[in-house]
Each structure stands twice: as structure tokens, then as C-alpha cells.
Scaffold this active site. Structure first.
Site, PDB file in Angstrom:
ATOM      1  N   ARG A 105       0.962  -0.998  -0.146  1.00 20.61           N
ATOM      2  CA  ARG A 105       0.007  -0.074  -0.139  1.00 20.61           C
ATOM      3  C   ARG A 105       0.741   1.156   0.175  1.00 20.61           C
ATOM      4  NH1 ARG A 105      -5.160   1.456   3.278  1.00 20.61           N
ATOM      5  NH2 ARG A 105      -5.603  -0.878   3.453  1.00 20.61           N
ATOM      6  N   THR A 109      -0.981   7.714  -1.353  1.00 17.36           N
ATOM      7  CA  THR A 109      -2.096   7.341  -1.824  1.00 17.36           C
ATOM      8  C   THR A 109      -3.163   6.434  -1.284  1.00 17.36           C
ATOM      9  OG1 THR A 109      -1.533   5.787  -3.432  1.00 17.36           O
ATOM     10  CG2 THR A 109      -1.114   8.053  -4.200  1.00 17.36           C
ATOM     11  N   ASP A 201      -4.754 -10.454  11.547  1.00 12.88           N
ATOM     12  CA  ASP A 201      -3.879 -10.538  10.531  1.00 12.88           C
ATOM     13  C   ASP A 201      -3.717 -11.972   9.666  1.00 12.88           C
ATOM     14  OD1 ASP A 201      -1.506  -8.264   9.043  1.00 12.88           O
ATOM     15  OD2 ASP A 201      -1.390 -10.354   8.809  1.00 12.88           O
ATOM     16  N   ASP A 204      -0.019 -12.684   9.389  1.00  8.85           N
ATOM     17  CA  ASP A 204       0.822 -12.857  10.639  1.00  8.85           C
ATOM     18  C   ASP A 204       0.364 -14.091  11.340  1.00  8.85           C
ATOM     19  OD1 ASP A 204       2.410 -10.534  10.653  1.00  8.85           O
ATOM     20  OD2 ASP A 204       0.991  -9.419  11.688  1.00  8.85           O
TER      21      ASP A 204
HETATM   22  N1  URA Z   1      -6.012  -8.346   5.909  1.00  8.13           N
HETATM   23  C1  URA Z   1      -5.930  -9.185   6.967  1.00  8.13           C
HETATM   24  O1  URA Z   1      -5.028  -9.979   7.171  1.00  8.13           O
HETATM   25  N2  URA Z   1      -6.882  -9.116   8.065  1.00  8.13           N
HETATM   26  C2  URA Z   1      -8.077  -8.265   7.973  1.00  8.13           C
HETATM   27  O2  URA Z   1      -8.765  -8.381   8.810  1.00  8.13           O
HETATM   28  C3  URA Z   1      -7.860  -7.355   6.700  1.00  8.13           C
HETATM   29  C4  URA Z   1      -6.804  -7.424   5.986  1.00  8.13           C
END
Ligand code: URA
Length: 210
Positions: A105, A109, A201, A204
Site C-alpha cells: 500500500r 495515496t 492479520d 501474521d
Molecule cells: N487483512 C488481514 O489479514 N486481516 C484483515 O482483517 C484485513 C486485511
């Protein structure tokens, strides 16, 4: 709500998804569950593959029986969490080719920018299953679909695990011809763009990073 979304609510998928969401589930189990769910989802996502009749011989006599015909498949993983879904799909369709799209990302922007794109050379002749477990804002999936289309892909399905309403609406609007397969639709995104309640995530949790 957009209408090009298919929720795969098979009991086995839902049961495993609940275990996956639980914050006490560690990386090893998370990996195994994501892999199993991806395989179960692939069963549904490939439900409309065309068949043709062939003649074979069984030990007892001739038979007309059906095999998959038409275009071959490509599984394209959005890095890095999409990696957790490819093996499960490949167990059902081992002849599929695999591609990878890496996006980050842009801090100014906030738009996704691609830093890596390696696709099968014959992508335009394949049906594509694009995989990313979390469809949050839809920005990454939108970018990945655009990249695939630029490279000539014409038939794309998006397979995720948990989708937000916002993400579904965005992809339905941007790409009305791309069906979204998901195991769950969650209510909202938080201020960090995470799906709530979601599972945190995905990258992760899959790789044990933080
Ligand atoms: N990416 C992720 O890993 N978890 C989310 O909740 C949103 C995007």
C-alpha cells in the site's frame, strides 16, 4: 449487497472457520485449517467446470464416462496470505498452474501498488481462481484483477475466506463479472482496515510473524 457473491456455508467449512477465527489458535493449526478450508472451498468453486464424455474400458467392459474438459485452471495467490490457500486447491486440481501477485500500500495515496507479478505464460487460456483470505476494502483484489485482465485473463473467480460488505460491494461494482466465493461475510472494517470480527492479520497468523 452486490449479487455476485456465493457464501459457502458447508458445515465443515463453518466449523473449521470458527476454529481459525479463535485467537487461541496457533500458527500450526491455523495453517492446517486454512489449507483444509481452501480444499473444501475449491470443491464448490470448481462445481461448474465443464465435462465431456469419453470412452474407457473398465475391467468388466466398455463405459462412457465424463472427464473435465475446456480450459485449464490457474490459481493466483495474492502475497502473502494467499499462499496459505494454494496447496489445498492444488490437492483437488493438481494440474493447475500457480501464479503470484505481490502488492503493497502506497503510504501517500493508500492505493495498492504491485511489486511482484509472476503468472503462468498461458494465463489468457486458463480459468483463474484468485485467492486472498481476507477481502477487506477490496483494494488489493481490485488491483490484482486489473493486473490479471491486463495480462489477458478473461475468466476470473475471487476466492476468499472472510469478506466485508464494503469489499464485496467494491469488487461487485468494479468487476461485476468476477464472482466472489467466501466462507463468511462480516459486518465492518475497523479504523485500521481490519475486518471485524474477522480473524486478525491472516499473514501474521499464518506465518507466526507480528
Ligand atoms: N487483512 C488481514 O489479514 N486481516 C484483515 O482483517 C484485513 C486485511
Amino acid at each position: 449487497m452486490g449479487n455476485n457473491v456465493i457464501v459457502l456455508d458447508h458445515p465443515l467449512i463453518q466449523h473449521k472457520l470458527t476454529l481459525l477465527r479463535d485467537k487461541s489458535t496457533g500458527s500450526k493449526e491455523f495453517r492446517e485449517l486454512l489449507d483444509e478450508i481452501a480444499m473444501l472451498m475449491a470443491y464448490e468453486v470448481t462445481r461448474d467446470l465443464p465435462l465431456k464424455e469419453v470412452e474407457i474400458e473398465t475391467p468388466v467392459g466398455k463405459a462412457r464416462s465424463r472427464v473435465i474438459s475446456g480450459k485449464k485452471l490457474a490459481v493466483i495467490a495474492i502475497l502473502r496470505a494467499g499462499l496459505g490457500m494454494t496447496d489445498g486447491i492444488l490437492r483437488l486440481v493438481p494440474a493447475a498452474k500457480v501464479g503470484h501477485i505481490g502488492l503493497y500500500r502506497d503510504p501517500d495515496t493508500l492505493r495498492p501498488v504491485d511489486y511482484y507479478c509472476k503468472l503462468p505464460g498461458d494465463i489468457q487460456e486458463r480459468d483463474v481462481i484468485l485467492v486472498d483470505p481476507m477481502l477487506a476494502t477490496g483494494g488489493s483484489a481490485d488491483e490484482a484483477i486489473k493486473l490479471l485482465e491486463q495480462k489477458g485473463a478473461r475468466s476470473i473467480k475471487l476466492m476468499c475466506l472472510i469478506a466485508s460488505r464494503e469489499g464485496i460491494e467494491y469488487i461487485n461494482h468494479q468487476h461485476p463479472d468476477v464472482p466472489i466465493y467466501t466462507a463468511a461475510i462480516d459486518e465492518k472494517l475497523n479504523e485500521h482496515g481490519y475486518i471485524v470480527p474477522g480473524l486478525g492479520d491472516a499473514g501474521d497468523r499464518l506465518f507466526g510473524t507480528k
